[in-house]
Design an enzyme around this catalytic site. Structure first.
Site, short mmCIF file in Angstrom:
data_model
loop_
_atom_site.label_atom_id
_atom_site.label_comp_id
_atom_site.label_asym_id
_atom_site.label_seq_id
_atom_site.Cartn_x
_atom_site.Cartn_y
_atom_site.Cartn_z
N ASP A 14 9.73 -24.18 31.95
CA ASP A 14 8.86 -24.49 30.44
C ASP A 14 7.87 -25.37 29.97
O ASP A 14 8.70 -26.71 30.64
CB ASP A 14 9.89 -24.12 29.11
N HIS A 73 3.15 -20.34 26.29
CA HIS A 73 3.89 -20.46 25.52
C HIS A 73 3.42 -21.30 24.08
O HIS A 73 3.96 -22.13 23.69
CB HIS A 73 5.06 -21.62 26.52
N HIS A 79 3.01 -25.37 21.21
CA HIS A 79 5.01 -25.81 21.00
C HIS A 79 4.81 -24.99 19.56
O HIS A 79 5.96 -25.58 19.58
CB HIS A 79 4.82 -26.86 21.64
N HIS A 130 13.21 -26.86 32.95
CA HIS A 130 11.95 -27.27 31.82
C HIS A 130 10.69 -28.29 32.29
O HIS A 130 11.37 -28.83 32.59
CB HIS A 130 12.42 -28.13 30.14
#
Length: 203
Positions: free
Chosen positions: A33, A84, A88, A172
């Site tokens: 991510d 995503h 964010h 991540h």
């Protein structure tokens, strides 16, 4: 454990999202991510290449705008991409229309049928809108590689403790995690291979 492996009731909030894949298949689904960024993405890509593994990168649209060559490299290396949001965004901090518009703006650059909400949360209205267009992918195991309270050893231990058939594993691609990932990512991948897991991406 509440953070590393979401409880059943939390999964009920988004019932048509993918939290875990086939329980009978000895496979895992690696996801990353928040990237791409030059400080972490190249190392992750090189490590995955060394292990012969493909993963899914849930990318922030603004990062793709800033670092288009990294996006192209992810795709060229055969990895899957996912949305995503563009900025964010936290799902509960914005109007549904703002959140959906931001997600669709990101997809103009990312071009994916997959979506993961930042922080793993969104309002029910946002969920209902976005599931019409995207496959929403959550996770079965979050490594917590971003936590300043955890070491690389702790991250590896989370993988060893919670990985299971069909796990969607979240690392991540970020500044918060990359120092730990230099050690934790190759060790985690080596352990998963030793356990006989295969590595898959989403349909």
């Amino acid at each position: 454990m509440f953070i590393e492996q979401p409880s059943i009731w939390l999964r009920w909030l988004y019932p048509r999202a993918s939290w875990r894949m086939d329980h009978n298949d000895h496979s895992v689904y690696l996801t990353f991510d928040d990237g791409p960024i030059p400080e972490s993405t190249p190392f992750i890509l090189q490590t995955l290449k060394e292990f012969g593994i493909h993963a899914t990168f849930f990318m922030v649209g603004d990062n793709v705008r800033k670092y288009p060559e990294l996006y192209k490299q992810i795709v060229a290396d055969g990895h899957q991409v996912g949305n995503h949001t563009y900025h964010h965004l936290g799902g509960f901090k914005h109007l549904t229309s703002t959140y959906v518009k931001d997600t669709n703006r990101a997809n103009e650059l990312i071009d994916s049928h997959l979506f993961r909400p930042p922080h793993g949360c969104m309002s029910h209205a946002e969920y209902l809108w976005l599931r019409r267009k995207y496959r929403i992918v959550m996770w079965d195991l979050v490594t917590r590689d971003y936590s300043k309270w955890l070491t690389a050893d702790d991250v590896v231990e989370n993988v060893k403790r919670y990985a299971r058939n069909g796990s969607i594993i979240t690392f991540h691609d970020s500044l918060k995690s990359i120092e730990k990932l230099h050690t934790a990512l190759p060790r985690s991948l080596q352990w998963l291979k030793e356990q006989g897991y295969s590595f898959k991406v989403f349909d």
